[in-house]
Every structure is written in C-alpha cells, then in structure tokens.
Design a protein around this motif. Structure first.
Motif, PDB file in Angstrom:
ATOM      1  N   ARG A 166       8.226   8.189  15.685  1.00  0.00           N
ATOM      2  CA  ARG A 166       8.606   7.474  14.467  1.00  0.00           C
ATOM      3  C   ARG A 166       7.554   6.421  14.127  1.00  0.00           C
ATOM      4  NH1 ARG A 166      13.952   5.757  14.946  1.00  0.00           N
ATOM      5  NH2 ARG A 166      14.278   7.085  16.771  1.00  0.00           N
ATOM      6  N   GLN A 167       7.562   5.988  12.882  1.00  0.00           N
ATOM      7  CA  GLN A 167       6.633   4.948  12.461  1.00  0.00           C
ATOM      8  C   GLN A 167       7.347   3.608  12.386  1.00  0.00           C
ATOM      9  OE1 GLN A 167       5.167   5.949   8.550  1.00  0.00           O
ATOM     10  NE2 GLN A 167       7.204   6.077   7.661  1.00  0.00           N
ATOM     11  N   GLU A 168       6.570   2.560  12.251  1.00  0.00           N
ATOM     12  CA  GLU A 168       7.150   1.227  12.128  1.00  0.00           C
ATOM     13  C   GLU A 168       7.913   1.105  10.815  1.00  0.00           C
ATOM     14  OE1 GLU A 168       4.320  -1.866  14.516  1.00  0.00           O
ATOM     15  OE2 GLU A 168       3.667  -1.260  12.522  1.00  0.00           O
ATOM     16  N   VAL A 169       9.043   0.433  10.885  1.00  0.00           N
ATOM     17  CA  VAL A 169       9.808   0.148   9.672  1.00  0.00           C
ATOM     18  C   VAL A 169       9.254  -1.129   9.059  1.00  0.00           C
ATOM     19  CG1 VAL A 169      12.079  -0.334   8.717  1.00  0.00           C
ATOM     20  CG2 VAL A 169      11.849   1.267  10.628  1.00  0.00           C
ATOM     21  N   GLN A 170       8.703  -1.024   7.857  1.00  0.00           N
ATOM     22  CA  GLN A 170       8.036  -2.140   7.201  1.00  0.00           C
ATOM     23  C   GLN A 170       8.623  -2.390   5.822  1.00  0.00           C
ATOM     24  OE1 GLN A 170       3.813  -1.532   7.036  1.00  0.00           O
ATOM     25  NE2 GLN A 170       3.599  -1.198   9.243  1.00  0.00           N
ATOM     26  N   LEU A 171       8.476  -3.626   5.368  1.00  0.00           N
ATOM     27  CA  LEU A 171       8.965  -4.018   4.051  1.00  0.00           C
ATOM     28  C   LEU A 171       8.041  -5.087   3.496  1.00  0.00           C
ATOM     29  CD1 LEU A 171      11.437  -3.313   2.232  1.00  0.00           C
ATOM     30  CD2 LEU A 171      12.544  -5.355   3.155  1.00  0.00           C
ATOM     31  N   ARG A 172       7.617  -4.901   2.246  1.00  0.00           N
ATOM     32  CA  ARG A 172       6.756  -5.885   1.592  1.00  0.00           C
ATOM     33  C   ARG A 172       7.226  -6.096   0.164  1.00  0.00           C
ATOM     34  NH1 ARG A 172       2.373  -6.411  -1.831  1.00  0.00           N
ATOM     35  NH2 ARG A 172       0.893  -8.088  -1.306  1.00  0.00           N
ATOM     36  N   LEU A 173       7.566  -7.344  -0.175  1.00  0.00           N
ATOM     37  CA  LEU A 173       7.944  -7.708  -1.529  1.00  0.00           C
ATOM     38  C   LEU A 173       6.697  -8.124  -2.292  1.00  0.00           C
ATOM     39  CD1 LEU A 173      11.174  -9.842  -0.899  1.00  0.00           C
ATOM     40  CD2 LEU A 173      10.892  -7.353  -0.910  1.00  0.00           C
ATOM     41  N   ASP A 174       6.414  -7.440  -3.388  1.00  0.00           N
ATOM     42  CA  ASP A 174       5.224  -7.765  -4.166  1.00  0.00           C
ATOM     43  C   ASP A 174       5.331  -9.185  -4.716  1.00  0.00           C
ATOM     44  OD1 ASP A 174       2.749  -6.254  -5.571  1.00  0.00           O
ATOM     45  OD2 ASP A 174       3.616  -7.724  -6.953  1.00  0.00           O
ATOM     46  N   PRO A 175       4.261 -10.002  -4.607  1.00  0.00           N
ATOM     47  CA  PRO A 175       4.340 -11.395  -5.072  1.00  0.00           C
ATOM     48  C   PRO A 175       4.280 -11.557  -6.580  1.00  0.00           C
ATOM     49  CG  PRO A 175       2.155 -10.935  -4.220  1.00  0.00           C
ATOM     50  CD  PRO A 175       2.984  -9.709  -3.942  1.00  0.00           C
ATOM     51  N   VAL A 176       3.869 -10.522  -7.303  1.00  0.00           N
ATOM     52  CA  VAL A 176       3.694 -10.623  -8.753  1.00  0.00           C
ATOM     53  C   VAL A 176       4.804  -9.891  -9.505  1.00  0.00           C
ATOM     54  CG1 VAL A 176       2.149 -10.163 -10.693  1.00  0.00           C
ATOM     55  CG2 VAL A 176       1.199 -10.843  -8.473  1.00  0.00           C
ATOM     56  N   SER A 177       5.027  -8.639  -9.152  1.00  0.00           N
ATOM     57  CA  SER A 177       6.059  -7.849  -9.829  1.00  0.00           C
ATOM     58  C   SER A 177       7.288  -7.707  -8.939  1.00  0.00           C
ATOM     59  CB  SER A 177       5.514  -6.466 -10.181  1.00  0.00           C
ATOM     60  OG  SER A 177       5.218  -5.734  -8.987  1.00  0.00           O
ATOM     61  N   PRO A 178       8.482  -7.483  -9.514  1.00  0.00           N
ATOM     62  CA  PRO A 178       9.704  -7.358  -8.703  1.00  0.00           C
ATOM     63  C   PRO A 178       9.827  -5.972  -8.075  1.00  0.00           C
ATOM     64  CG  PRO A 178      10.256  -7.129 -11.003  1.00  0.00           C
ATOM     65  CD  PRO A 178       8.777  -7.431 -10.957  1.00  0.00           C
ATOM     66  N   THR A 179       8.824  -5.553  -7.363  1.00  0.00           N
ATOM     67  CA  THR A 179       8.832  -4.258  -6.699  1.00  0.00           C
ATOM     68  C   THR A 179       8.556  -4.449  -5.213  1.00  0.00           C
ATOM     69  OG1 THR A 179       6.473  -3.894  -7.124  1.00  0.00           O
ATOM     70  CG2 THR A 179       8.031  -3.072  -8.774  1.00  0.00           C
ATOM     71  N   PHE A 180       9.005  -3.489  -4.414  1.00  0.00           N
ATOM     72  CA  PHE A 180       8.745  -3.547  -2.983  1.00  0.00           C
ATOM     73  C   PHE A 180       8.217  -2.197  -2.511  1.00  0.00           C
ATOM     74  CE2 PHE A 180      12.944  -1.648  -2.960  1.00  0.00           C
ATOM     75  CZ  PHE A 180      12.903  -0.768  -1.884  1.00  0.00           C
ATOM     76  N   SER A 181       7.578  -2.214  -1.371  1.00  0.00           N
ATOM     77  CA  SER A 181       7.074  -0.988  -0.749  1.00  0.00           C
ATOM     78  C   SER A 181       7.249  -1.122   0.752  1.00  0.00           C
ATOM     79  CB  SER A 181       5.600  -0.758  -1.106  1.00  0.00           C
ATOM     80  OG  SER A 181       4.814  -1.863  -0.664  1.00  0.00           O
ATOM     81  N   GLY A 182       7.064  -0.025   1.453  1.00  0.00           N
ATOM     82  CA  GLY A 182       7.187  -0.076   2.896  1.00  0.00           C
ATOM     83  C   GLY A 182       7.379   1.291   3.490  1.00  0.00           C
ATOM     84  N   SER A 183       7.970   1.319   4.648  1.00  0.00           N
ATOM     85  CA  SER A 183       8.195   2.582   5.343  1.00  0.00           C
ATOM     86  C   SER A 183       9.476   2.486   6.146  1.00  0.00           C
ATOM     87  CB  SER A 183       7.016   2.920   6.255  1.00  0.00           C
ATOM     88  OG  SER A 183       6.819   1.888   7.211  1.00  0.00           O
ATOM     89  N   ALA A 184      10.179   3.607   6.243  1.00  0.00           N
ATOM     90  CA  ALA A 184      11.338   3.711   7.109  1.00  0.00           C
ATOM     91  C   ALA A 184      10.882   4.399   8.397  1.00  0.00           C
ATOM     92  CB  ALA A 184      12.457   4.475   6.423  1.00  0.00           C
ATOM     93  N   ASP A 185      11.819   4.891   9.192  1.00  0.00           N
ATOM     94  CA  ASP A 185      11.449   5.500  10.476  1.00  0.00           C
ATOM     95  C   ASP A 185      10.579   6.733  10.300  1.00  0.00           C
ATOM     96  OD1 ASP A 185      13.499   4.167  12.689  1.00  0.00           O
ATOM     97  OD2 ASP A 185      14.312   4.219  10.660  1.00  0.00           O
ATOM     98  N   CYS A 186      10.732   7.434   9.163  1.00  0.00           N
ATOM     99  CA  CYS A 186       9.985   8.677   8.951  1.00  0.00           C
ATOM    100  C   CYS A 186       9.188   8.674   7.655  1.00  0.00           C
ATOM    101  CB  CYS A 186      10.976   9.851   8.955  1.00  0.00           C
ATOM    102  SG  CYS A 186      10.216  11.473   8.667  1.00  0.00           S
ATOM    103  N   ASN A 187       9.761   8.167   6.579  1.00  0.00           N
ATOM    104  CA  ASN A 187       9.179   8.290   5.255  1.00  0.00           C
ATOM    105  C   ASN A 187       8.728   6.950   4.679  1.00  0.00           C
ATOM    106  OD1 ASN A 187       9.661  11.231   4.218  1.00  0.00           O
ATOM    107  ND2 ASN A 187      11.535  10.668   5.312  1.00  0.00           N
ATOM    108  N   ARG A 188       7.809   7.044   3.729  1.00  0.00           N
ATOM    109  CA  ARG A 188       7.405   5.893   2.944  1.00  0.00           C
ATOM    110  C   ARG A 188       8.448   5.630   1.878  1.00  0.00           C
ATOM    111  NH1 ARG A 188       4.036   2.507   4.756  1.00  0.00           N
ATOM    112  NH2 ARG A 188       3.497   1.907   2.612  1.00  0.00           N
ATOM    113  N   LEU A 189       8.612   4.347   1.483  1.00  0.00           N
ATOM    114  CA  LEU A 189       9.599   4.027   0.465  1.00  0.00           C
ATOM    115  C   LEU A 189       9.073   2.981  -0.501  1.00  0.00           C
ATOM    116  CD1 LEU A 189      12.315   1.611   1.772  1.00  0.00           C
ATOM    117  CD2 LEU A 189      10.541   2.409   3.301  1.00  0.00           C
TER     118      LEU A 189
END
Length: 268
Positions: A166-189
């Motif tokens: 599995r991959q690391e579970v990550q979360l990043r809140l964009d500082p400019v726009s109200p969007t986030f990105s990251g990864s779950a145990d298997c997929n990117r989100l």
C-alpha cells in the motif's frame, strides 16, 4: 597694493575654517557606523508544523506614532525556516538608534505571499540590560493548515518501504483554491474542501480506479467514508485531527519532522 596686502593673510584663514568644518562630521563618523546585533530565539505558541518552503524573518523596528509605519533598522532571515526554536541574530548600525525613541523586534513566518505565523505582542528592546530575546509566534487563522502535505498518523514517523503493498495516505489542502489532493491506501484522490474557522468538510471526492489487494482496498474504503463524515478540525500537539459532527476523532494526520534549522543570517 595696500588692499592686496591686507587680503592675502585672510585666504589661509578661510581655508582653515573650511577644513575644520569638513573634519568635524568626519571625526564623528566612525562612532555612528559601529555595528551592533540583537540575538534571540523564537518559538510557536501553539505546537504546529511549518511548511518546508516557509521563510522565518525577525525585524528590528523603530516605532513611530500610532498611524505611522515602523522604520526598519535590520533583519534576520531563515529560509527554509526549519523547526522551532528559530535562532536569529539581527545586525544593525548603532548610530541609527536614537535616544528617546521606541524600538521593538517583530517576527513572522510566511510562505510566498501568505502570512502563516506572527508575533502578536510588542517586544521592546534597548531598555535596560541586554539579554537574548525570546519571542512567541501565533498562527494567523487557519493559514498554517493549508499548503502542507499531511500523512495519516502514524505513517509520518515510520520509514516508507518500497515493497509495501500500500502507499502512504496523504492529504494536501491547496492554499489558493478550495481544492485538495492526496492518496488513499491504493488510489490517488482529489476533490473540494470548505474551511471556515474550525469547520471543515470535503466534497466531490474523486479517485483513480487501481485494483490492489482486497485488504488494502477495504482500508481505503473506510478512509474515504471517514473523509466524507468530516465536519471539524483541530490541532493537538503536532497532529491535525479531523472530527465528525459530535466531536469524535475520525482521522489523525501529521508531518515528517524537518532537520534542525541553521542560525539565521542577517540582512537579505
């Protein structure tokens, strides 16, 4: 001829007077140019992580009237800021410090055009015995929350194994726009977030469709379900906790610690 003879002795006297007037400020110049410095440390009043690309800056300022801007006398910078405590030394010219005037040191941590942390009290200097300064910075709203890559705890303190299923579970809140990105145990989100004070929610969550081991996908589904239930957030120590409507902790995130920062340099 008599007029001429009477004027000749006055020429050297004029030169002497002129040279004397020029020498007076020159004699005082070295004292005005003496170098001084202020040293100290700065910490965060609330234990929070600092983005890797953040800048720490401490400024020596002359305070004017309430509606007048402060005059900058010197500054020290750390880039990257690193981790607290931030050690700094501010060089300045002693001749710029005027008797009867008020002076203070202010510190900030910023990232690009975003102010993340700042001192919220006046730290006076040049009033009595010199001692190392000790400053405290407070977060500016929710600014420090955004722009960092958060890892699901306790993964941030554990080594990453290349052969892991599995991959690391990550979360990043964009500082400019109200969007986030990251990864779950298997997929990117990715998706959208809404942040108002201590209120936080995620919506329009989308992810890739990779197929991993059944156990990994099951953990991922639980993580995505928890993410949809998030309604609040808070900082506890160095962790970013996501809570449901009743205040129950759904998820905990943290960042990897940065190496200690070098001493701050003056100027720049």
């Amino acid at each position: 001829m008599v007029v001429t003879r009477g004027c000749l002795p006055s020429v050297p006297l004029l030169l002497v007077s002129l040279l004397a007037s020029l020498l007076v400020p020159l004699i005082g110049a070295p004292a005005a140019g003496l170098a001084g410095s202020l040293e100290g440390t700065a910490t965060l009043k609330v234990a929070m992580p600092v983005p890797e690309t953040a800048l720490f800056e401490a400024q020596l300022q002359e305070l004017g009237a309430a509606d007048a801007p402060a005059r900058l006398l010197g500054k020290a910078r750390l880039k990257p800021a690193g981790v607290p405590p931030f050690r700094f030394r501010i060089p300045y010219v002693e001749g710029m410090v005027r008797p009867g005037h008020r002076y203070s040191v202010r510190a900030v941590i910023s990232e690009v055009d975003r102010l993340l942390f700042t001192t919220d009290t006046v730290q006076p200097v040049f009033q009595g015995a010199a001692a190392p300064l000790r400053l405290e910075l407070v977060p500016v709203g929710d600014a420090p929350l955004r722009g960092l890559t958060w890892l699901l705890a306790p993964a941030a303190s554990q080594p990453v194994l290349p052969e892991a299923a599995r991959q690391e579970v990550q979360l990043r809140l964009d500082p400019v726009s109200p969007t986030f990105s990251g990864s779950a145990d298997c997929n990117r989100l990715q998706g959208s977030y809404r942040l108002e004070g201590d209120r936080l929610s995620f919506s329009a969550i989308d992810h890739t469709m990779l197929q991993c081991e059944p156990g990994v996908l099951a953990d991922e589904r639980r993580f995505l379900a928890d993410l949809e239930r998030v309604r609040r957030w808070r900082f506890v120590a160095h962790q970013f906790e996501l809570l449901d409507d009743s205040g129950g902790v759904l998820l905990k995130f943290e960042t990897r610690p940065l190496p200690s920062a070098p001493a701050a340099s003056g100027g720049g």
